[in-house]
Design an enzyme around this catalytic site. Sequence first.
Site, mmCIF file in Angstrom:
data_model
loop_
_atom_site.group_PDB
_atom_site.id
_atom_site.type_symbol
_atom_site.label_atom_id
_atom_site.label_comp_id
_atom_site.label_asym_id
_atom_site.label_seq_id
_atom_site.Cartn_x
_atom_site.Cartn_y
_atom_site.Cartn_z
ATOM 1 C CE LYS A 94 35.754 40.114 40.389
ATOM 2 N NZ LYS A 94 35.404 38.698 41.387
ATOM 3 C CG ASP A 97 24.664 50.286 39.162
ATOM 4 O OD1 ASP A 97 24.461 51.286 38.715
ATOM 5 O OD2 ASP A 97 23.982 49.251 38.795
HETATM 6 O O1 6AU Z 1 41.815 30.314 42.083
HETATM 7 P P1 6AU Z 1 40.350 30.343 41.282
HETATM 8 O O2 6AU Z 1 40.637 30.446 39.841
HETATM 9 O O3 6AU Z 1 39.600 29.049 41.734
HETATM 10 O O4 6AU Z 1 39.456 31.577 41.750
HETATM 11 C C1 6AU Z 1 39.873 32.815 41.593
HETATM 12 C C2 6AU Z 1 38.924 33.549 42.409
HETATM 13 C C3 6AU Z 1 37.265 33.778 41.988
HETATM 14 C C4 6AU Z 1 37.534 34.763 41.069
HETATM 15 O O5 6AU Z 1 36.183 35.174 41.020
HETATM 16 C C5 6AU Z 1 38.419 35.618 41.645
HETATM 17 O O6 6AU Z 1 39.430 35.008 42.176
HETATM 18 N N1 6AU Z 1 39.067 36.695 40.642
HETATM 19 C C6 6AU Z 1 39.026 37.927 40.815
HETATM 20 C C7 6AU Z 1 38.830 38.671 42.242
HETATM 21 C C8 6AU Z 1 39.106 38.223 43.549
HETATM 22 O O7 6AU Z 1 38.147 39.748 42.326
HETATM 23 C C9 6AU Z 1 39.473 38.939 39.831
HETATM 24 C C10 6AU Z 1 40.234 38.504 38.766
HETATM 25 O O8 6AU Z 1 40.732 39.239 38.020
HETATM 26 N N2 6AU Z 1 40.465 36.926 38.635
HETATM 27 C C11 6AU Z 1 39.785 36.217 39.718
HETATM 28 O O9 6AU Z 1 39.907 34.972 39.444
HETATM 29 O O10 6AU Z 1 36.724 33.616 43.072
#
Ligand code: 6AU
Length: 263
Positions: A94, A97
């Site tokens: 992510k 910057d």
């Molecule tokens: O299925 P989870 O909730 O255990 O994990 C979701 C993963 C985590 C978050 O950092 C990432 O997805 N994530 C992201 C990403 C991929 O960029 C964006 C977002 O909006 N929501 C999210 O959960 O590693």
Amino acid sequence: TQLPTLNIEIENKTISIPIRQRFQTIMKEKRSNLCLSADLTNLDEIIKLSKQVGSNICMLKIHSDILTDFSMDKIQQLKDISRKLNFLLLEDRKFADIGNTVKLQYTKGLFRIVEWADLVTVHALPGECIVQGLEQSAQSINEPRGCLLIAQMSSKGAFTDNEDYVKGVVECAKKYSDFVIGFISQSRLTTTDEFLHCTPGVHLNNTGDQLGQQYVTPRQAIDERGADILIVGRAILDSINRAKTAEEYQQQGYQAYEEIRKI
Ligand code: 6AU
């Protein structure tokens, strides 16, 4: 700019494959649109897990900055497995910057992300300079590299819930479509299939967590949220049998993908 390509040896001939096409080929060949979000703090454990679920996934996503045992040697092992079992490696960095700083973050420090991650996640908040910086750095590497722009987030109250912002992200993706191969999104953002829509917040049993994460089922993610790729973390990681659960999400996800996207 030149299209990033991967040189693959087939019957002694070297064939160049752009990363976008490679991703789509992996999905079709493996019948998988599952990205495992391996949010574990131990790289040895991720390496072990990647061998167990590697055949079920099209991509493995990690957060290298949560790892307590990161080394270039270990990440190379993970990369070798990803080549052998045919999935892409996504570093969920992510970036957010200015161009010059992200260039340093992408190439230097402990992680030297550009050397091993096929794809990275990027916020478009600073404007198109962020993509320019990353794309420039990627050109020094003799392998294809790409990024996913974060257009929308799954968390409650996300400030990305703004039409103008999302429009700007899509414009940026179109302008840099050699390097930007898709989005992290919660809805279908383009009418063409040029950009892969990758959707986190997927779980079959939970609707959320205590810190604002919001979940939908694999089918809802594809049907209602416009997903191509399902990003699944704790639904698999916290299950009793991770390999079996990954297979379930692969099957349900790809079946819904075929039906709904009519591929
Ligand atoms: O299925 P989870 O909730 O255990 O994990 C979701 C993963 C985590 C978050 O950092 C990432 O997805 N994530 C992201 C990403 C991929 O960029 C964006 C977002 O909006 N929501 C999210 O959960 O590693």
